[in-house]
Design a protein around this motif. Structure first.
Motif, PDB file in Angstrom:
ATOM      1  N   PHE A 114       0.844  -1.197   0.000  1.00 25.59           N
ATOM      2  CA  PHE A 114       0.000   0.000   0.000  1.00 25.59           C
ATOM      3  C   PHE A 114       0.882   1.251   0.000  1.00 25.59           C
ATOM      4  CE2 PHE A 114      -1.991   3.214   2.850  1.00 25.59           C
ATOM      5  CZ  PHE A 114      -3.037   3.614   2.023  1.00 25.59           C
ATOM      6  N   ALA A 115       1.871   1.302   0.888  1.00 24.98           N
ATOM      7  CA  ALA A 115       2.761   2.465   0.989  1.00 24.98           C
ATOM      8  C   ALA A 115       3.478   2.724  -0.329  1.00 24.98           C
ATOM      9  CB  ALA A 115       3.769   2.261   2.118  1.00 24.98           C
ATOM     10  N   GLU A 116       3.931   1.674  -0.990  1.00 28.92           N
ATOM     11  CA  GLU A 116       4.643   1.848  -2.261  1.00 28.92           C
ATOM     12  C   GLU A 116       3.715   2.408  -3.346  1.00 28.92           C
ATOM     13  OE1 GLU A 116       7.548   2.415  -4.712  1.00 28.92           O
ATOM     14  OE2 GLU A 116       7.879   1.748  -2.655  1.00 28.92           O
ATOM     15  N   ARG A 117       2.463   1.939  -3.383  1.00 22.43           N
ATOM     16  CA  ARG A 117       1.512   2.459  -4.374  1.00 22.43           C
ATOM     17  C   ARG A 117       1.168   3.916  -4.095  1.00 22.43           C
ATOM     18  NH1 ARG A 117      -3.156  -0.894  -3.974  1.00 22.43           N
ATOM     19  NH2 ARG A 117      -2.199  -1.852  -2.169  1.00 22.43           N
ATOM     20  N   VAL A 118       1.006   4.280  -2.828  1.00 30.63           N
ATOM     21  CA  VAL A 118       0.735   5.678  -2.467  1.00 30.63           C
ATOM     22  C   VAL A 118       1.910   6.551  -2.886  1.00 30.63           C
ATOM     23  CG1 VAL A 118       0.489   7.275  -0.521  1.00 30.63           C
ATOM     24  CG2 VAL A 118      -0.878   5.175  -0.607  1.00 30.63           C
TER      25      VAL A 118
ATOM     26  N   GLU B 209      -8.582   2.325  -0.408  1.00 30.88           N
ATOM     27  CA  GLU B 209      -7.673   1.738   0.570  1.00 30.88           C
ATOM     28  C   GLU B 209      -7.236   2.864   1.489  1.00 30.88           C
ATOM     29  OE1 GLU B 209      -4.685  -1.231  -0.520  1.00 30.88           O
ATOM     30  OE2 GLU B 209      -5.308  -0.863  -2.597  1.00 30.88           O
ATOM     31  N   SER B 210      -7.114   2.566   2.771  1.00 30.56           N
ATOM     32  CA  SER B 210      -6.718   3.612   3.705  1.00 30.56           C
ATOM     33  C   SER B 210      -5.857   3.034   4.816  1.00 30.56           C
ATOM     34  CB  SER B 210      -7.947   4.306   4.294  1.00 30.56           C
ATOM     35  OG  SER B 210      -8.743   3.374   4.997  1.00 30.56           O
ATOM     36  N   TRP B 211      -5.111   3.927   5.419  1.00 25.42           N
ATOM     37  CA  TRP B 211      -4.332   3.606   6.611  1.00 25.42           C
ATOM     38  C   TRP B 211      -4.610   4.711   7.608  1.00 25.42           C
ATOM     39  CZ3 TRP B 211      -1.016   5.853   9.918  1.00 25.42           C
ATOM     40  CH2 TRP B 211      -0.324   5.007  10.794  1.00 25.42           C
ATOM     41  N   HIS B 212      -4.995   4.327   8.812  1.00 22.35           N
ATOM     42  CA  HIS B 212      -5.263   5.294   9.882  1.00 22.35           C
ATOM     43  C   HIS B 212      -4.455   4.906  11.114  1.00 22.35           C
ATOM     44  CE1 HIS B 212      -8.874   5.859   7.406  1.00 22.35           C
ATOM     45  NE2 HIS B 212      -8.865   7.083   7.879  1.00 22.35           N
ATOM     46  N   GLU B 213      -3.974   5.916  11.796  1.00 24.29           N
ATOM     47  CA  GLU B 213      -3.264   5.714  13.056  1.00 24.29           C
ATOM     48  C   GLU B 213      -4.143   4.893  14.004  1.00 24.29           C
ATOM     49  OE1 GLU B 213      -0.313   6.161  15.968  1.00 24.29           O
ATOM     50  OE2 GLU B 213      -0.200   6.909  13.929  1.00 24.29           O
ATOM     51  N   GLY B 214      -3.609   3.820  14.531  1.00 23.63           N
ATOM     52  CA  GLY B 214      -4.348   2.988  15.482  1.00 23.63           C
ATOM     53  C   GLY B 214      -5.236   1.933  14.853  1.00 23.63           C
ATOM     54  N   ARG B 215      -5.537   2.054  13.550  1.00 24.56           N
ATOM     55  CA  ARG B 215      -6.385   1.066  12.869  1.00 24.56           C
ATOM     56  C   ARG B 215      -5.633   0.274  11.817  1.00 24.56           C
ATOM     57  NH1 ARG B 215     -11.827   3.876  10.884  1.00 24.56           N
ATOM     58  NH2 ARG B 215     -10.290   5.421  10.380  1.00 24.56           N
ATOM     59  N   GLY B 216      -4.584   0.899  11.260  1.00 25.61           N
ATOM     60  CA  GLY B 216      -3.830   0.237  10.209  1.00 25.61           C
ATOM     61  C   GLY B 216      -4.504   0.318   8.857  1.00 25.61           C
ATOM     62  N   HIS B 217      -4.188  -0.645   8.005  1.00 18.87           N
ATOM     63  CA  HIS B 217      -4.642  -0.664   6.608  1.00 18.87           C
ATOM     64  C   HIS B 217      -6.004  -1.323   6.471  1.00 18.87           C
ATOM     65  CE1 HIS B 217      -4.661  -2.469   2.486  1.00 18.87           C
ATOM     66  NE2 HIS B 217      -4.326  -1.223   2.202  1.00 18.87           N
ATOM     67  N   ARG B 218      -6.865  -0.709   5.650  1.00 18.56           N
ATOM     68  CA  ARG B 218      -8.182  -1.274   5.316  1.00 18.56           C
ATOM     69  C   ARG B 218      -8.430  -1.112   3.831  1.00 18.56           C
ATOM     70  NH1 ARG B 218     -12.803   1.467   8.717  1.00 18.56           N
ATOM     71  NH2 ARG B 218     -13.960   0.414   7.098  1.00 18.56           N
TER      72      ARG B 218
END
Length: 152
Positions: free
Chosen positions: A14-18, A138-147
């Motif tokens: 995910f990080a690489e695609r962002v 796709e998202s990443w949130h502090e405390g929740r991680g990737h969804r």
């Protein structure tokens, strides 16, 4: 708050695609908050450097004044028009968080400019799914991680 290496560790693909969406062009759009609380959008450049996302602002610019008063920001990747086949569209990336002022670079620092790293609350990647009848968020949130979610 997270730095970029936290996201890369938690969700490397995910990080690489962002990161690739942000690298698609030089000019990104940053949203800051004016003195009265209303939003301001401006063009800006952004860099992924030393495990952080960094951004610089010209001295005495309105966005620099904004973030020194209220560090909350959102940044949008360059937007590329979708090709004829929407499933081939690379999508858009966004991140939101707070800027933290850092020392200027050793070389080429503009007098009066502001240099910042972004403490990240949220990262979002949006694109058309296959088949092209839905949107993928796709998202990443502090405390929740990737969804990963879809929306028709």
């Amino acid at each position: 708050m997270a730095d970029w290496k936290d996201i890369e560790k938690d969700a490397p693909e995910f990080a690489e695609r962002v990161k690739s969406r942000f690298a698609a062009g030089i000019h990104k759009t940053i949203a800051t908050l004016r003195k009265d609380g209303s939003p301001r959008i401006s063009g800006s450049e952004l860099d992924f450097k030393n495990d952080d996302v960094t951004i610089g602002m010209m001295g005495d610019s309105l966005k620099l004044r904004d973030v020194r008063r209220d560090p909350r920001i959102a940044v949008h990747s360059p937007s590329l028009d979708p090709p004829e086949d929407p499933t081939q569209w690379v999508g858009d990336a966004k991140l939101a968080g707070r800027v933290v002022e850092i020392p200027p670079p050793a070389e080429g620092a503009e007098p009066g400019a502001g240099y910042f790293r972004i403490d990240i609350d949220e990262v979002v990647l949006t694109y058309v799914g296959t088949p092209a009848d839905h949107l993928v968020i796709e998202s990443w949130h502090e405390g929740r991680g990737h969804r990963r979610r879809t929306r028709k």
